[in-house]
Motif scaffolding. Structure first.
Motif, PDB file in Angstrom:
ATOM      1  N   GLU A   1      47.268  23.853  37.830  1.00 31.80           N
ATOM      2  CA  GLU A   1      46.211  24.488  38.624  1.00 31.80           C
ATOM      3  C   GLU A   1      46.609  25.923  38.952  1.00 31.80           C
ATOM      4  O   GLU A   1      47.695  26.169  39.490  1.00 31.80           O
ATOM      5  CB  GLU A   1      45.959  23.705  39.912  1.00 31.80           C
ATOM      6  CG  GLU A   1      44.841  24.292  40.758  1.00 31.80           C
ATOM      7  CD  GLU A   1      44.542  23.472  41.998  1.00 31.80           C
ATOM      8  OE1 GLU A   1      43.681  23.888  42.780  1.00 31.80           O
ATOM      9  OE2 GLU A   1      45.182  22.412  42.166  1.00 31.80           O
ATOM     10  N   GLY A   2      45.754  26.853  38.624  1.00 31.09           N
ATOM     11  CA  GLY A   2      46.026  28.258  38.890  1.00 31.09           C
ATOM     12  C   GLY A   2      45.033  28.845  39.881  1.00 31.09           C
ATOM     13  O   GLY A   2      43.866  28.464  39.900  1.00 31.09           O
ATOM     14  N   ASN A   3      45.507  29.783  40.705  1.00 32.51           N
ATOM     15  CA  ASN A   3      44.652  30.449  41.688  1.00 32.51           C
ATOM     16  C   ASN A   3      45.102  31.893  41.874  1.00 32.51           C
ATOM     17  O   ASN A   3      46.302  32.191  41.826  1.00 32.51           O
ATOM     18  CB  ASN A   3      44.718  29.738  43.048  1.00 32.51           C
ATOM     19  CG  ASN A   3      44.085  28.363  43.028  1.00 32.51           C
ATOM     20  OD1 ASN A   3      42.876  28.234  42.984  1.00 32.51           O
ATOM     21  ND2 ASN A   3      44.936  27.337  43.037  1.00 32.51           N
ATOM     22  N   VAL A   4      44.135  32.772  42.079  1.00 36.62           N
ATOM     23  CA  VAL A   4      44.451  34.144  42.460  1.00 36.62           C
ATOM     24  C   VAL A   4      44.840  34.111  43.928  1.00 36.62           C
ATOM     25  O   VAL A   4      44.041  33.740  44.782  1.00 36.62           O
ATOM     26  CB  VAL A   4      43.249  35.079  42.246  1.00 36.62           C
ATOM     27  CG1 VAL A   4      43.580  36.491  42.754  1.00 36.62           C
ATOM     28  CG2 VAL A   4      42.845  35.130  40.780  1.00 36.62           C
ATOM     29  N   ILE A   5      46.075  34.486  44.242  1.00 35.64           N
ATOM     30  CA  ILE A   5      46.528  34.420  45.628  1.00 35.64           C
ATOM     31  C   ILE A   5      46.665  35.798  46.261  1.00 35.64           C
ATOM     32  O   ILE A   5      46.842  35.906  47.475  1.00 35.64           O
ATOM     33  CB  ILE A   5      47.867  33.667  45.741  1.00 35.64           C
ATOM     34  CG1 ILE A   5      48.979  34.375  44.956  1.00 35.64           C
ATOM     35  CG2 ILE A   5      47.716  32.222  45.298  1.00 35.64           C
ATOM     36  CD1 ILE A   5      50.361  33.836  45.269  1.00 35.64           C
ATOM     37  N   TYR A   6      46.584  36.860  45.432  1.00 35.30           N
ATOM     38  CA  TYR A   6      46.665  38.206  45.997  1.00 35.30           C
ATOM     39  C   TYR A   6      45.973  39.190  45.062  1.00 35.30           C
ATOM     40  O   TYR A   6      46.111  39.101  43.834  1.00 35.30           O
ATOM     41  CB  TYR A   6      48.127  38.639  46.192  1.00 35.30           C
ATOM     42  CG  TYR A   6      48.236  40.018  46.805  1.00 35.30           C
ATOM     43  CD1 TYR A   6      48.160  40.184  48.184  1.00 35.30           C
ATOM     44  CD2 TYR A   6      48.367  41.155  46.003  1.00 35.30           C
ATOM     45  CE1 TYR A   6      48.221  41.452  48.751  1.00 35.30           C
ATOM     46  CE2 TYR A   6      48.431  42.417  46.577  1.00 35.30           C
ATOM     47  CZ  TYR A   6      48.357  42.561  47.942  1.00 35.30           C
ATOM     48  OH  TYR A   6      48.404  43.814  48.503  1.00 35.30           O
ATOM     49  N   GLU A   7      45.228  40.113  45.661  1.00 34.97           N
ATOM     50  CA  GLU A   7      44.628  41.186  44.871  1.00 34.97           C
ATOM     51  C   GLU A   7      44.332  42.377  45.763  1.00 34.97           C
ATOM     52  O   GLU A   7      43.715  42.247  46.824  1.00 34.97           O
ATOM     53  CB  GLU A   7      43.332  40.718  44.198  1.00 34.97           C
ATOM     54  CG  GLU A   7      42.712  41.785  43.298  1.00 34.97           C
ATOM     55  CD  GLU A   7      41.460  41.334  42.579  1.00 34.97           C
ATOM     56  OE1 GLU A   7      40.966  42.100  41.731  1.00 34.97           O
ATOM     57  OE2 GLU A   7      40.957  40.225  42.878  1.00 34.97           O
ATOM     58  N   ASP A   8      44.802  43.547  45.347  1.00 32.45           N
ATOM     59  CA  ASP A   8      44.392  44.797  45.967  1.00 32.45           C
ATOM     60  C   ASP A   8      43.888  45.702  44.852  1.00 32.45           C
ATOM     61  O   ASP A   8      43.562  45.231  43.764  1.00 32.45           O
ATOM     62  CB  ASP A   8      45.522  45.411  46.809  1.00 32.45           C
ATOM     63  CG  ASP A   8      46.777  45.726  45.997  1.00 32.45           C
ATOM     64  OD1 ASP A   8      46.660  45.983  44.786  1.00 32.45           O
ATOM     65  OD2 ASP A   8      47.882  45.729  46.567  1.00 32.45           O
ATOM     66  N   ASN A   9      43.817  46.998  45.096  1.00 32.13           N
ATOM     67  CA  ASN A   9      43.259  47.881  44.072  1.00 32.13           C
ATOM     68  C   ASN A   9      44.251  48.194  42.949  1.00 32.13           C
ATOM     69  O   ASN A   9      43.866  48.790  41.940  1.00 32.13           O
ATOM     70  CB  ASN A   9      42.760  49.182  44.706  1.00 32.13           C
ATOM     71  CG  ASN A   9      43.881  49.947  45.403  1.00 32.13           C
ATOM     72  OD1 ASN A   9      44.774  49.344  46.002  1.00 32.13           O
ATOM     73  ND2 ASN A   9      43.844  51.255  45.347  1.00 32.13           N
ATOM     74  N   VAL A  10      45.500  47.761  43.100  1.00 30.38           N
ATOM     75  CA  VAL A  10      46.528  48.046  42.096  1.00 30.38           C
ATOM     76  C   VAL A  10      47.109  46.771  41.498  1.00 30.38           C
ATOM     77  O   VAL A  10      47.371  46.694  40.300  1.00 30.38           O
ATOM     78  CB  VAL A  10      47.663  48.903  42.702  1.00 30.38           C
ATOM     79  CG1 VAL A  10      48.807  49.086  41.705  1.00 30.38           C
ATOM     80  CG2 VAL A  10      47.131  50.259  43.151  1.00 30.38           C
ATOM     81  N   LEU A  11      47.311  45.757  42.324  1.00 27.83           N
ATOM     82  CA  LEU A  11      48.038  44.553  41.915  1.00 27.83           C
ATOM     83  C   LEU A  11      47.187  43.295  42.013  1.00 27.83           C
ATOM     84  O   LEU A  11      46.275  43.208  42.842  1.00 27.83           O
ATOM     85  CB  LEU A  11      49.279  44.377  42.793  1.00 27.83           C
ATOM     86  CG  LEU A  11      50.351  45.462  42.695  1.00 27.83           C
ATOM     87  CD1 LEU A  11      51.278  45.395  43.895  1.00 27.83           C
ATOM     88  CD2 LEU A  11      51.129  45.323  41.398  1.00 27.83           C
ATOM     89  N   LEU A  12      47.523  42.337  41.173  1.00 26.03           N
ATOM     90  CA  LEU A  12      46.898  41.013  41.226  1.00 26.03           C
ATOM     91  C   LEU A  12      47.961  39.978  40.889  1.00 26.03           C
ATOM     92  O   LEU A  12      48.733  40.156  39.949  1.00 26.03           O
ATOM     93  CB  LEU A  12      45.726  40.918  40.250  1.00 26.03           C
ATOM     94  CG  LEU A  12      44.952  39.594  40.239  1.00 26.03           C
ATOM     95  CD1 LEU A  12      43.459  39.866  40.048  1.00 26.03           C
ATOM     96  CD2 LEU A  12      45.437  38.655  39.137  1.00 26.03           C
ATOM     97  N   THR A  13      48.003  38.909  41.675  1.00 25.15           N
ATOM     98  CA  THR A  13      48.964  37.831  41.444  1.00 25.15           C
ATOM     99  C   THR A  13      48.244  36.498  41.297  1.00 25.15           C
ATOM    100  O   THR A  13      47.398  36.148  42.125  1.00 25.15           O
ATOM    101  CB  THR A  13      49.975  37.730  42.606  1.00 25.15           C
ATOM    102  OG1 THR A  13      50.721  38.943  42.692  1.00 25.15           O
ATOM    103  CG2 THR A  13      50.947  36.575  42.381  1.00 25.15           C
TER     104      THR A  13
END
Length: 247
Positions: free
Chosen positions: A111-123
């Motif tokens: 199971e995958g989820n986007v746990i962080y996103e700003d204008n530069v980074l995504l995790t």
């Protein structure tokens, strides 16, 4: 009424601009065959929808990680998640053919989820559980970090201006959390760091609370000890970070 209308328009515009920084995802879901002799397999992770280099990079990385987790049949060089599920099934069926009385049903869940996103980074956090017999299965979490401005996946060393300096800082915080005196070895309380020397984990990711270091089971401790997490607030680590956008 005019000032109120103007305020509403401005609010909508600000929200719209903020959302433009966010990628659009849809769930990508797969299941294994439903039969009495089939292992139980479920896969779910976010699929980026934009027709961009970044979206392609994210989707490819998640596909490759899924294939790596599920590929148990050496005779099949899986190139898609669907083929990887077939590989996992074939591995189970072959084992059952050889040891029909001893084989317990296999299970795989990703199971995958986007746990962080700003204008530069995504995790993206990829949470997996695999059981292929034995006393217990194996659970792990992986962080996949992406540079949105360059459309590429980042290795851990690329997260920091100087990884060695960050590692020294992280060791101090690790010792504080785990109550290991600075004048004692890092394995003083029972950890199993190689060569009795602190090192960063394989998985480092960005979260809403800070940058997280995650040691999966067996990485520096026994399975019974479970995973180990250390979350460092951004205010404490921002001087070490090579990239940091606006939330």
């Amino acid at each position: 009424m005019r000032p109120i209308f103007s305020f509403i328009c401005l609010f909508v515009l600000l929200v719209s601009c903020k959302n433009q920084d966010k990628l659009t995802f849809e769930p990508f879901i797969l299941h294994g065959d439903a039969c009495a002799d089939c292992p139980e397999v479920s896969v779910s992770y976010p699929k980026a929808l934009e027709n961009t280099k970044l979206a392609s990079t994210i989707n490819t990385a998640l596909e490759e990680e899924t294939i790596s987790i599920l590929n148990f049949d050496e005779d099949i060089a899986a190139s898609t998640p669907e083929e990887a599920i077939k590989s996992f099934k074939n591995g189970y069926l072959e084992l059952k053919r050889l040891y029909s009385d001893e084989t317990i049903g296999w299970e795989a869940k990703i199971e995958g989820n986007v746990i962080y996103e700003d204008n530069v980074l995504l995790t993206v956090e990829l949470d997996s559980y695999i059981f292929t017999g034995g006393a217990h299965g194996y659970s792990s979490k992986q962080f996949l970090n992406f540079d949105k401005t360059k459309g590429k996946e980042l290795e851990n060393r690329q997260l920091f201006i100087n990884q060695d300096e960050f590692e020294r800082f992280a060791e101090i915080k690790f010792r504080e959390q785990e109550k290991i005196p600075m004048d004692k070895s890092i394995n003083h309380t029972g950890f199993m760091f190689e060569k009795d020397s602190f090192h960063l984990p394989e998985n480092i990711g960005f979260t809403e609370k800070g940058i997280q270091l995650r040691y999966n089971p067996y990485e520096v401790a026994s399975y019974a000890d479970g995973p180990l997490e250390l979350t460092l607030p951004y205010e404490e680590v921002k001087k070490f970070l090579a990239r940091r956008g606006k939330s």
